[in-house]
Write a protein that holds these residues in place. Structure first.
Motif, PDB file in Angstrom:
ATOM      1  N   ALA A 466     -10.918  41.030  12.843  1.00  0.00           N
ATOM      2  CA  ALA A 466     -11.320  40.734  14.221  1.00  0.00           C
ATOM      3  C   ALA A 466     -11.328  39.226  14.475  1.00  0.00           C
ATOM      4  O   ALA A 466     -10.921  38.762  15.557  1.00  0.00           O
ATOM      5  N   LEU A 467     -11.784  38.454  13.511  1.00  0.00           N
ATOM      6  CA  LEU A 467     -11.787  36.998  13.663  1.00  0.00           C
ATOM      7  C   LEU A 467     -10.359  36.459  13.709  1.00  0.00           C
ATOM      8  O   LEU A 467     -10.038  35.576  14.518  1.00  0.00           O
ATOM      9  N   ALA A 468      -9.498  37.007  12.845  1.00  0.00           N
ATOM     10  CA  ALA A 468      -8.106  36.560  12.813  1.00  0.00           C
ATOM     11  C   ALA A 468      -7.386  36.885  14.115  1.00  0.00           C
ATOM     12  O   ALA A 468      -6.503  36.140  14.551  1.00  0.00           O
ATOM     13  N   GLN A 469      -7.778  37.996  14.761  1.00  0.00           N
ATOM     14  CA  GLN A 469      -7.127  38.394  16.006  1.00  0.00           C
ATOM     15  C   GLN A 469      -7.276  37.349  17.101  1.00  0.00           C
ATOM     16  O   GLN A 469      -6.421  37.232  17.974  1.00  0.00           O
ATOM     17  N   ILE A 470      -8.359  36.585  17.088  1.00  0.00           N
ATOM     18  CA  ILE A 470      -8.553  35.539  18.105  1.00  0.00           C
ATOM     19  C   ILE A 470      -8.286  34.148  17.529  1.00  0.00           C
ATOM     20  O   ILE A 470      -8.650  33.134  18.115  1.00  0.00           O
ATOM     21  N   GLY A 471      -7.632  34.108  16.349  1.00  0.00           N
ATOM     22  CA  GLY A 471      -7.223  32.829  15.784  1.00  0.00           C
ATOM     23  C   GLY A 471      -8.339  32.062  15.106  1.00  0.00           C
ATOM     24  O   GLY A 471      -8.308  30.826  15.076  1.00  0.00           O
ATOM     25  N   THR A 472      -9.323  32.772  14.525  1.00  0.00           N
ATOM     26  CA  THR A 472     -10.443  32.113  13.847  1.00  0.00           C
ATOM     27  C   THR A 472     -10.651  32.710  12.459  1.00  0.00           C
ATOM     28  O   THR A 472     -10.086  33.757  12.137  1.00  0.00           O
ATOM     29  N   PHE A 473     -11.465  32.039  11.649  1.00  0.00           N
ATOM     30  CA  PHE A 473     -11.830  32.565  10.334  1.00  0.00           C
ATOM     31  C   PHE A 473     -13.175  31.988   9.922  1.00  0.00           C
ATOM     32  O   PHE A 473     -13.646  30.989  10.491  1.00  0.00           O
ATOM     33  N   GLU A 474     -13.810  32.641   8.945  1.00  0.00           N
ATOM     34  CA  GLU A 474     -15.108  32.184   8.462  1.00  0.00           C
ATOM     35  C   GLU A 474     -14.919  31.332   7.210  1.00  0.00           C
ATOM     36  O   GLU A 474     -14.147  31.681   6.313  1.00  0.00           O
ATOM     37  N   THR A 475     -15.634  30.204   7.151  1.00  0.00           N
ATOM     38  CA  THR A 475     -15.513  29.295   6.017  1.00  0.00           C
ATOM     39  C   THR A 475     -16.793  28.490   5.856  1.00  0.00           C
ATOM     40  O   THR A 475     -17.740  28.660   6.649  1.00  0.00           O
ATOM     41  N   SER A 476     -16.821  27.648   4.840  1.00  0.00           N
ATOM     42  CA  SER A 476     -17.975  26.763   4.607  1.00  0.00           C
ATOM     43  C   SER A 476     -17.565  25.319   4.859  1.00  0.00           C
ATOM     44  O   SER A 476     -16.473  24.897   4.461  1.00  0.00           O
ATOM     45  N   ILE A 477     -18.456  24.555   5.515  1.00  0.00           N
ATOM     46  CA  ILE A 477     -18.214  23.131   5.724  1.00  0.00           C
ATOM     47  C   ILE A 477     -19.527  22.387   5.502  1.00  0.00           C
ATOM     48  O   ILE A 477     -20.609  22.984   5.490  1.00  0.00           O
ATOM     49  N   LYS A 478     -19.432  21.085   5.311  1.00  0.00           N
ATOM     50  CA  LYS A 478     -20.628  20.246   5.210  1.00  0.00           C
ATOM     51  C   LYS A 478     -20.745  19.475   6.525  1.00  0.00           C
ATOM     52  O   LYS A 478     -19.981  18.545   6.769  1.00  0.00           O
ATOM     53  N   PRO A 479     -21.730  19.846   7.387  1.00  0.00           N
ATOM     54  CA  PRO A 479     -21.877  19.168   8.676  1.00  0.00           C
ATOM     55  C   PRO A 479     -22.191  17.683   8.492  1.00  0.00           C
ATOM     56  O   PRO A 479     -22.767  17.266   7.486  1.00  0.00           O
ATOM     57  N   LYS A 480     -21.794  16.889   9.485  1.00  0.00           N
ATOM     58  CA  LYS A 480     -22.043  15.448   9.434  1.00  0.00           C
ATOM     59  C   LYS A 480     -23.532  15.164   9.299  1.00  0.00           C
ATOM     60  O   LYS A 480     -24.355  15.716  10.016  1.00  0.00           O
ATOM     61  N   GLY A 481     -23.860  14.299   8.356  1.00  0.00           N
ATOM     62  CA  GLY A 481     -25.253  13.896   8.170  1.00  0.00           C
ATOM     63  C   GLY A 481     -26.106  14.909   7.452  1.00  0.00           C
ATOM     64  O   GLY A 481     -27.327  14.714   7.323  1.00  0.00           O
ATOM     65  N   LYS A 482     -25.516  16.015   6.991  1.00  0.00           N
ATOM     66  CA  LYS A 482     -26.266  17.063   6.283  1.00  0.00           C
ATOM     67  C   LYS A 482     -25.885  17.055   4.804  1.00  0.00           C
ATOM     68  O   LYS A 482     -24.744  16.753   4.432  1.00  0.00           O
ATOM     69  N   SER A 483     -26.831  17.408   3.946  1.00  0.00           N
ATOM     70  CA  SER A 483     -26.571  17.437   2.509  1.00  0.00           C
ATOM     71  C   SER A 483     -26.091  18.809   2.040  1.00  0.00           C
ATOM     72  O   SER A 483     -25.462  18.932   0.991  1.00  0.00           O
ATOM     73  N   LYS A 484     -26.382  19.842   2.787  1.00  0.00           N
ATOM     74  CA  LYS A 484     -26.016  21.202   2.398  1.00  0.00           C
ATOM     75  C   LYS A 484     -24.850  21.717   3.249  1.00  0.00           C
ATOM     76  O   LYS A 484     -24.687  21.322   4.408  1.00  0.00           O
ATOM     77  N   THR A 485     -24.060  22.604   2.632  1.00  0.00           N
ATOM     78  CA  THR A 485     -22.964  23.227   3.380  1.00  0.00           C
ATOM     79  C   THR A 485     -23.506  24.325   4.291  1.00  0.00           C
ATOM     80  O   THR A 485     -24.603  24.840   4.079  1.00  0.00           O
ATOM     81  N   ALA A 486     -22.727  24.659   5.286  1.00  0.00           N
ATOM     82  CA  ALA A 486     -23.100  25.719   6.231  1.00  0.00           C
ATOM     83  C   ALA A 486     -21.913  26.639   6.447  1.00  0.00           C
ATOM     84  O   ALA A 486     -20.755  26.215   6.369  1.00  0.00           O
ATOM     85  N   ARG A 487     -22.198  27.924   6.681  1.00  0.00           N
ATOM     86  CA  ARG A 487     -21.148  28.887   7.010  1.00  0.00           C
ATOM     87  C   ARG A 487     -20.840  28.769   8.489  1.00  0.00           C
ATOM     88  O   ARG A 487     -21.743  28.689   9.333  1.00  0.00           O
ATOM     89  N   VAL A 488     -19.555  28.714   8.809  1.00  0.00           N
ATOM     90  CA  VAL A 488     -19.136  28.559  10.205  1.00  0.00           C
ATOM     91  C   VAL A 488     -17.969  29.484  10.490  1.00  0.00           C
ATOM     92  O   VAL A 488     -17.309  29.983   9.571  1.00  0.00           O
ATOM     93  N   ILE A 489     -17.704  29.710  11.772  1.00  0.00           N
ATOM     94  CA  ILE A 489     -16.484  30.371  12.213  1.00  0.00           C
ATOM     95  C   ILE A 489     -15.667  29.314  12.938  1.00  0.00           C
ATOM     96  O   ILE A 489     -16.146  28.683  13.888  1.00  0.00           O
ATOM     97  N   LYS A 490     -14.426  29.112  12.465  1.00  0.00           N
ATOM     98  CA  LYS A 490     -13.623  27.958  12.874  1.00  0.00           C
ATOM     99  C   LYS A 490     -12.253  28.408  13.377  1.00  0.00           C
ATOM    100  O   LYS A 490     -11.715  29.417  12.920  1.00  0.00           O
ATOM    101  N   ILE A 491     -11.681  27.661  14.299  1.00  0.00           N
ATOM    102  CA  ILE A 491     -10.329  27.963  14.777  1.00  0.00           C
ATOM    103  C   ILE A 491      -9.326  27.674  13.659  1.00  0.00           C
ATOM    104  O   ILE A 491      -9.328  26.593  13.069  1.00  0.00           O
TER     105      ILE A 491
END
Length: 511
Positions: A466-491
């Motif tokens: 379903a995420l791929a159908q709208i051109g997105t996927f789920e992944t982990s990133i480290k937000p700016k200024g944060k020490s821990k990674t976060a799960r996100v849905i990204k284009i």
């Protein structure tokens, strides 16, 4: 005895004297014995035959009559080979009697010579016999094989030398394709065909792909290039896709493919029907299932498959045809198939389009490109139209430096109201925040919606799809200024996401 009769007798004598003990077949010794029973039919002074001939052999230039004591059908293709009616070229068996030659696969050779069950030799054994003879001495056929030429009545398209000439056909030549059409009538249709493509095709990248398709298909059919790509044309109903496919199909040996028939007890018959097809056309396909995609992969990538017709032996069929899919449904393919697909997007049906054939915007094109056909309801595209499409494709290929650099086209797989709750939330959030990321970690609303929307055994796969159908996927990133990674849905696919946004905006305008 004339020259052709003498050549046949000489070839027959040479064949009988070959070292058949070296031929790997339990019945090898029978072959020269069967050939010993073959002789030219004797004639009376008035030209009539002393006895009724067993067989007439015609190589397109001349014919002979022979009698045999043992009229085995498996003898006939061997005698045709010795007289030049069929030719061994690079281990391909070619029937060369007519103005247009055609390659005989194992299955096609069996059908042509009626080598069903119960014959002395099967199709594969007959081909092996011909190959054995060919390996010991050459037989020079009376006709020159023009492997890479499509001939009209007063012009030729030479795909090997990449040129169009004004040569007429010759009696001692046989061509890959021959159509009794003159250059002037074909050339006159090219602007009309170009106008049609401009009207029905959605974007420049799709137009680029569409214009290259006829030449690509012809080069694969000629075996000048390998089959590495397949084509998908997509849009809603009554948008011109069918007419375009009808035009292209008119100059190819087109086999219509029903995906539903490729499974089950009768699937061999379905597969055998594709033998020798140059264009494998799937029309009005529904959503493609995983099992159907497995069959599509065979059609799109393989060149040989074993199958059999009714009452026939299993034999290798020729699957070198280019797969072309005409669909009005969502199409999501595996990564392996996506790397091979060439997409062509068509415009949606104009809102002002009439259901009346006479008042339809396509009426002038149907009139120009088709003729009434007694055997089917819809008119049939003419070979003039098909040749116009081929010439347009040839000239465009030339402009493109003879390259097939197919462009990426993202199909629109959405209709109004065609989104689930998670897809809607992601689209709305990205539009509102103008960011290509939606944070999942700490987002109770999104997490609850994901759990509620995708449930059951395959929930993770359905969520990923379903995420791929709208051109997105789920992944982990480290937000700016944060020490821990976060799960996100990204284009991940901007073009696909943009298509989803356009469909979403259309949905909102209809509410």
């Amino acid at each position: 005895m004339n020259k052709n009769e003498k050549q046949f007798i000489d070839n027959l004598a040479k064949t009988k004297q070959l070292p058949w003990q070296d031929f790997d077949n339990i019945d090898a010794a029978r072959i020269p014995k069967l050939l010993s029973d073959v002789q030219l039919s004797e004639k009376n002074t008035d030209g009539s035959y002393l006895e009724q001939p067993t067989l007439f052999i015609n190589n397109g230039i001349s014919s002979i009559a022979v009698t045999t004591k043992t009229p085995y059908r498996s003898l006939v293709p061997i005698l045709d080979f010795l007289y030049g009616t069929i030719i061994n070229q690079d281990r391909h068996i070619i029937f060369a009697r007519n103005t247009q030659f055609h390659v005989l696969s194992e299955l096609e050779l069996g059908k042509h010579y009626k080598l069903g069950k119960g014959n002395d030799f099967s199709s594969s054994e007959v081909i092996a016999i011909i190959n054995f003879i060919h390996s010991h001495f050459l037989i020079y056929p009376p006709k020159f094989i023009k492997n890479f030429i499509v001939a009209g009545s007063d012009f030729q398209i030479d795909f090997e030398n990449m040129e169009v000439t004004n040569e007429s056909i010759k009696e001692n030549e046989t061509y890959f394709k021959h159509f009794n059409r003159n250059f002037k009538e074909v050339e006159a249709l090219i602007p009309k065909y170009q106008q049609f493509l401009e009207m029905v095709i959605n974007d420049e990248d799709s137009l680029h792909n569409a214009r290259l398709q006829p030449v690509y298909t012809m080069l694969v059919a000629m075996r000048l290039i390998s089959k590495t790509r397949f084509f998908i044309s997509k849009s809603g109903v009554r948008t011109g896709k069918g007419l375009r496919h009808s035009i292209i199909s008119s100059i190819f040996n087109t086999k219509h493919v029903s995906l539903d028939g490729l499974n089950g007890m009768t699937s061999d018959l379905a597969w055998s029907s594709f033998d020798g097809g140059e264009l494998l056309l799937v029309t009005e396909s529904g959503a493609i299932t995983p099992s159907q995609e497995r069959h599509l992969k065979v059609l799109a990538t393989e060149t040989v498959r074993s199958a059999r017709g009714i009452g026939e032996n299993y034999a290798n069929i020729n699957l070198t045809g280019v797969l072309t899919i005409d669909s009005n449904e969502k199409i999501y393919l595996s990564p392996d198939m996506n790397s091979r697909v060439v997409n062509i997007a068509f415009r949606d049906r104009p809102k002002s389009e009439s259901d009346s054939e006479r008042e339809s915007i396509f009426a002038p094109f149907w009139k120009a490109f088709t003729t009434p056909n007694k055997l089917q309801v819809a008119p049939k595209a003419t070979s003039e139209a098909g040749l116009a499409a081929l010439l347009d494709s040839f000239y465009y290929w030339k402009e493109n430096n003879y390259k097939f650099d197919f462009h990426h086209v993202e199909m629109s797989n959405f209709e109004s109201g065609d989104f689930d709750d998670v897809q809607l939330l992601i689209i709305e959030t990205i539009i509102e925040t103008e960011n290509d990321v939606v944070t999942k970690t700490g987002n109770d609303t999104l997490q609850a919606l994901l759990n509620a929307t995708y449930q059951g055994v395959n929930k993770s796969e359905r969520r990923k799809s379903a995420l791929a159908q709208i051109g997105t996927f789920e992944t982990s990133i480290k937000p700016k200024g944060k020490s821990k990674t976060a799960r996100v849905i990204k284009i991940s696919n901007q073009q696909r996401f943009d298509k989803a946004v356009n469909a979403y905006k259309k949905l909102m305008s209809e509410v």
